[in-house]
Scaffold this motif. Structure first.
Motif, PDB file in Angstrom:
ATOM      1  N   ILE A   1       1.004-128.358  81.603  1.00  0.00           N
ATOM      2  CA  ILE A   1       1.991-127.268  81.578  1.00  0.00           C
ATOM      3  C   ILE A   1       1.310-125.919  81.765  1.00  0.00           C
ATOM      4  O   ILE A   1       1.781-125.079  82.523  1.00  0.00           O
ATOM      5  CB  ILE A   1       2.790-127.308  80.250  1.00  0.00           C
ATOM      6  N   ILE A   2       0.165-125.699  81.094  1.00  0.00           N
ATOM      7  CA  ILE A   2      -0.439-124.360  81.118  1.00  0.00           C
ATOM      8  C   ILE A   2      -1.433-124.140  82.243  1.00  0.00           C
ATOM      9  O   ILE A   2      -1.748-123.003  82.562  1.00  0.00           O
ATOM     10  CB  ILE A   2      -1.094-124.002  79.759  1.00  0.00           C
ATOM     11  N   ARG A   3      -1.894-125.212  82.873  1.00  0.00           N
ATOM     12  CA  ARG A   3      -2.954-125.034  83.896  1.00  0.00           C
ATOM     13  C   ARG A   3      -2.486-124.217  85.088  1.00  0.00           C
ATOM     14  O   ARG A   3      -3.282-123.591  85.759  1.00  0.00           O
ATOM     15  CB  ARG A   3      -3.533-126.379  84.321  1.00  0.00           C
ATOM     16  N   THR A   4      -1.191-124.171  85.360  1.00  0.00           N
ATOM     17  CA  THR A   4      -0.684-123.460  86.544  1.00  0.00           C
ATOM     18  C   THR A   4      -0.233-122.032  86.253  1.00  0.00           C
ATOM     19  O   THR A   4       0.225-121.341  87.168  1.00  0.00           O
ATOM     20  CB  THR A   4       0.489-124.227  87.165  1.00  0.00           C
ATOM     21  N   ILE A   5      -0.337-121.588  84.989  1.00  0.00           N
ATOM     22  CA  ILE A   5       0.036-120.203  84.687  1.00  0.00           C
ATOM     23  C   ILE A   5      -0.910-119.284  85.449  1.00  0.00           C
ATOM     24  O   ILE A   5      -2.120-119.481  85.450  1.00  0.00           O
ATOM     25  CB  ILE A   5      -0.046-119.923  83.172  1.00  0.00           C
ATOM     26  N   ARG A   6      -0.324-118.285  86.107  1.00  0.00           N
ATOM     27  CA  ARG A   6      -1.144-117.364  86.891  1.00  0.00           C
ATOM     28  C   ARG A   6      -1.614-116.185  86.044  1.00  0.00           C
ATOM     29  O   ARG A   6      -0.900-115.722  85.162  1.00  0.00           O
ATOM     30  CB  ARG A   6      -0.357-116.875  88.106  1.00  0.00           C
ATOM     31  N   ASP A   7      -2.799-115.700  86.347  1.00  0.00           N
ATOM     32  CA  ASP A   7      -3.339-114.521  85.690  1.00  0.00           C
ATOM     33  C   ASP A   7      -2.469-113.318  86.068  1.00  0.00           C
ATOM     34  O   ASP A   7      -2.052-113.204  87.219  1.00  0.00           O
ATOM     35  CB  ASP A   7      -4.790-114.298  86.143  1.00  0.00           C
ATOM     36  N   PRO A   8      -2.194-112.408  85.115  1.00  0.00           N
ATOM     37  CA  PRO A   8      -1.343-111.251  85.432  1.00  0.00           C
ATOM     38  C   PRO A   8      -1.945-110.298  86.465  1.00  0.00           C
ATOM     39  O   PRO A   8      -1.203-109.585  87.140  1.00  0.00           O
ATOM     40  CB  PRO A   8      -1.199-110.529  84.081  1.00  0.00           C
ATOM     41  N   GLU A   9      -3.269-110.283  86.623  1.00  0.00           N
ATOM     42  CA  GLU A   9      -3.908-109.334  87.547  1.00  0.00           C
ATOM     43  C   GLU A   9      -4.483-109.980  88.801  1.00  0.00           C
ATOM     44  O   GLU A   9      -4.601-109.342  89.822  1.00  0.00           O
ATOM     45  CB  GLU A   9      -5.081-108.632  86.847  1.00  0.00           C
ATOM     46  N   LYS A  10      -4.884-111.241  88.673  1.00  0.00           N
ATOM     47  CA  LYS A  10      -5.581-111.896  89.778  1.00  0.00           C
ATOM     48  C   LYS A  10      -4.683-112.953  90.415  1.00  0.00           C
ATOM     49  O   LYS A  10      -3.737-113.406  89.791  1.00  0.00           O
ATOM     50  CB  LYS A  10      -6.867-112.555  89.258  1.00  0.00           C
ATOM     51  N   PRO A  11      -4.998-113.392  91.629  1.00  0.00           N
ATOM     52  CA  PRO A  11      -4.167-114.416  92.279  1.00  0.00           C
ATOM     53  C   PRO A  11      -4.491-115.830  91.781  1.00  0.00           C
ATOM     54  O   PRO A  11      -3.936-116.787  92.273  1.00  0.00           O
ATOM     55  CB  PRO A  11      -4.531-114.263  93.761  1.00  0.00           C
ATOM     56  N   ASN A  12      -5.368-115.957  90.796  1.00  0.00           N
ATOM     57  CA  ASN A  12      -5.811-117.263  90.310  1.00  0.00           C
ATOM     58  C   ASN A  12      -4.972-117.751  89.135  1.00  0.00           C
ATOM     59  O   ASN A  12      -4.320-116.970  88.453  1.00  0.00           O
ATOM     60  CB  ASN A  12      -7.275-117.178  89.837  1.00  0.00           C
ATOM     61  N   THR A  13      -5.068-119.063  88.875  1.00  0.00           N
ATOM     62  CA  THR A  13      -4.445-119.619  87.680  1.00  0.00           C
ATOM     63  C   THR A  13      -5.407-119.450  86.506  1.00  0.00           C
ATOM     64  O   THR A  13      -6.607-119.219  86.693  1.00  0.00           O
ATOM     65  CB  THR A  13      -4.139-121.118  87.847  1.00  0.00           C
ATOM     66  N   LEU A  14      -4.870-119.603  85.302  1.00  0.00           N
ATOM     67  CA  LEU A  14      -5.721-119.508  84.109  1.00  0.00           C
ATOM     68  C   LEU A  14      -6.768-120.614  84.101  1.00  0.00           C
ATOM     69  O   LEU A  14      -7.884-120.408  83.635  1.00  0.00           O
ATOM     70  CB  LEU A  14      -4.866-119.569  82.841  1.00  0.00           C
ATOM     71  N   GLU A  15      -6.433-121.777  84.654  1.00  0.00           N
ATOM     72  CA  GLU A  15      -7.414-122.865  84.725  1.00  0.00           C
ATOM     73  C   GLU A  15      -8.543-122.512  85.704  1.00  0.00           C
ATOM     74  O   GLU A  15      -9.714-122.725  85.407  1.00  0.00           O
ATOM     75  CB  GLU A  15      -6.753-124.177  85.133  1.00  0.00           C
ATOM     76  N   GLU A  16      -8.199-121.953  86.860  1.00  0.00           N
ATOM     77  CA  GLU A  16      -9.218-121.586  87.848  1.00  0.00           C
ATOM     78  C   GLU A  16     -10.195-120.554  87.272  1.00  0.00           C
ATOM     79  O   GLU A  16     -11.377-120.570  87.589  1.00  0.00           O
ATOM     80  CB  GLU A  16      -8.563-121.025  89.112  1.00  0.00           C
ATOM     81  N   LEU A  17      -9.692-119.676  86.411  1.00  0.00           N
ATOM     82  CA  LEU A  17     -10.531-118.644  85.807  1.00  0.00           C
ATOM     83  C   LEU A  17     -11.224-119.139  84.527  1.00  0.00           C
ATOM     84  O   LEU A  17     -11.933-118.385  83.884  1.00  0.00           O
ATOM     85  CB  LEU A  17      -9.679-117.407  85.483  1.00  0.00           C
ATOM     86  N   GLU A  18     -10.966-120.391  84.164  1.00  0.00           N
ATOM     87  CA  GLU A  18     -11.504-121.019  82.945  1.00  0.00           C
ATOM     88  C   GLU A  18     -11.073-120.294  81.676  1.00  0.00           C
ATOM     89  O   GLU A  18     -11.785-120.284  80.678  1.00  0.00           O
ATOM     90  CB  GLU A  18     -13.023-121.179  83.038  1.00  0.00           C
ATOM     91  N   VAL A  19      -9.898-119.676  81.729  1.00  0.00           N
ATOM     92  CA  VAL A  19      -9.288-119.089  80.537  1.00  0.00           C
ATOM     93  C   VAL A  19      -8.752-120.235  79.673  1.00  0.00           C
ATOM     94  O   VAL A  19      -8.819-120.181  78.449  1.00  0.00           O
ATOM     95  CB  VAL A  19      -8.169-118.096  80.930  1.00  0.00           C
ATOM     96  N   VAL A  20      -8.220-121.270  80.329  1.00  0.00           N
ATOM     97  CA  VAL A  20      -7.811-122.501  79.642  1.00  0.00           C
ATOM     98  C   VAL A  20      -8.513-123.691  80.289  1.00  0.00           C
ATOM     99  O   VAL A  20      -8.721-123.715  81.503  1.00  0.00           O
ATOM    100  CB  VAL A  20      -6.273-122.721  79.658  1.00  0.00           C
ATOM    101  N   THR A  21      -8.875-124.651  79.434  1.00  0.00           N
ATOM    102  CA  THR A  21      -9.503-125.897  79.880  1.00  0.00           C
ATOM    103  C   THR A  21      -8.905-127.024  79.051  1.00  0.00           C
ATOM    104  O   THR A  21      -8.230-126.762  78.042  1.00  0.00           O
ATOM    105  CB  THR A  21     -11.034-125.867  79.655  1.00  0.00           C
ATOM    106  N   GLU A  22      -9.175-128.262  79.447  1.00  0.00           N
ATOM    107  CA  GLU A  22      -8.663-129.379  78.654  1.00  0.00           C
ATOM    108  C   GLU A  22      -9.162-129.319  77.218  1.00  0.00           C
ATOM    109  O   GLU A  22      -8.444-129.670  76.289  1.00  0.00           O
ATOM    110  CB  GLU A  22      -9.046-130.720  79.297  1.00  0.00           C
TER     111      GLU A  22
END
Length: 130
Positions: free
Chosen positions: A13-34
């Protein structure tokens, strides 16, 4: 005790949330991980979901907004009864204690979502890409 089916549904559910400033997802930025998701059974068909996210920088001005996005998306999408606790990973933000209080306070979350500008940003971040 981890409930693996629920653990993976929460991260999915949370891996696809997008960063408010960047075009990346929170998972791509390693803000969230398994490893940042814990699911504990607390009653019959009720679970405690704990998320610990890591902002990209220790003074990230959007950490509260990211926490709000995590909360809103999980509240909308979790397929089971749950309590939700969201925290900044310990030692990763200069004001983590204040932010943790804000994003786990139901009244503050409700007030934030009444702000049309903030609500629009949250919706952009949590809406699934087409």
């Amino acid at each position: 005790c981890f409930i693996f089916g629920h653990l993976f549904s929460a991260i999915d559910i949370i891996r696809t949330i997008r960063d408010p400033e960047k075009p990346n997802t929170l998972e791509e930025l390693e803000v969230v991980t398994e490893s940042c998701v814990e699911v504990h059974e607390i009653g019959e068909d009720e679970y405690l979901v704990v998320i610990r996210f890591t902002p990209t920088v220790p003074h990230c001005s959007l950490a509260t907004l990211i926490g709000l996005c995590l909360r809103i998306k999980l509240q909308r999408c979790l397929p089971f009864r749950h309590k939700l606790e969201i925290y900044i990973s310990e030692g990763t933000h200069s004001t983590e204690e204040d932010i943790n209080k804000q994003i786990n306070d139901k009244e503050r979350v409700a007030a934030a979502m009444e702000n049309p500008n903030l609500r629009e940003i949250v919706e952009q971040c949590v809406t699934e890409p087409d």
